[in-house]
Design a protein around this motif. Sequence first.
Motif, mmCIF file in Angstrom:
data_model
loop_
_atom_site.group_PDB
_atom_site.id
_atom_site.type_symbol
_atom_site.label_atom_id
_atom_site.label_comp_id
_atom_site.label_asym_id
_atom_site.label_seq_id
_atom_site.Cartn_x
_atom_site.Cartn_y
_atom_site.Cartn_z
ATOM 1 N N CYS A 162 0.037 3.249 3.524
ATOM 2 C CA CYS A 162 0.465 2.807 4.848
ATOM 3 C C CYS A 162 1.567 1.757 4.796
ATOM 4 O O CYS A 162 1.993 1.265 5.843
ATOM 5 N N CYS A 212 0.826 -1.192 0.000
ATOM 6 C CA CYS A 212 0.000 0.000 0.000
ATOM 7 C C CYS A 212 0.869 1.253 0.000
ATOM 8 O O CYS A 212 1.742 1.401 0.848
ATOM 9 N N CYS A 243 -6.641 -1.263 -0.084
ATOM 10 C CA CYS A 243 -5.817 -1.696 1.034
ATOM 11 C C CYS A 243 -6.704 -2.240 2.147
ATOM 12 O O CYS A 243 -7.659 -1.593 2.560
ATOM 13 N N CYS A 284 -5.729 0.244 5.649
ATOM 14 C CA CYS A 284 -6.160 1.632 5.817
ATOM 15 C C CYS A 284 -7.402 1.949 4.992
ATOM 16 O O CYS A 284 -8.005 3.000 5.163
HETATM 17 ZN ZN LIG Z 1 -2.962 1.051 3.362
#
Ligand SMILES: [Zn+2]
Length: 73
Positions: free
Chosen positions: A33, A30, A51, A54
Motif C-alpha cells: 500500500c 509497504c 504493515c 494494510c
Molecule cells: Zn501496507
Amino acid sequence: MSNDFQFDDDDFAKDAGAGTGSRVFDEFDCPGCNANNPVDDTFTDGDEVRCNYCGCEFKALVNQEGRLRFREL
Ligand SMILES: [Zn+2]
C-alpha cells in the motif's frame, strides 16, 4: 493501489550466508500500500515485518547492494 513492487528471485537464490553485511532498518515502505511504516525495533535481512496500515506481512530481504526488498508472506 498498485501491486507493482518487484521481486527478483534470482537475487536471493544464493545470498543466504553470502556475507551481505548487517544492514538494519528502522522503517520501511509497504510494498502493498506504499505506506511508510516506522518499526519499534530494527529489522534486517530475513526478518518479518508487518504493515500497520494494510496488515500485510512481508519478509525483508536485503541484497548484496544493500537494497531492501520484500517477499509477501
Ligand atoms: Zn501496507
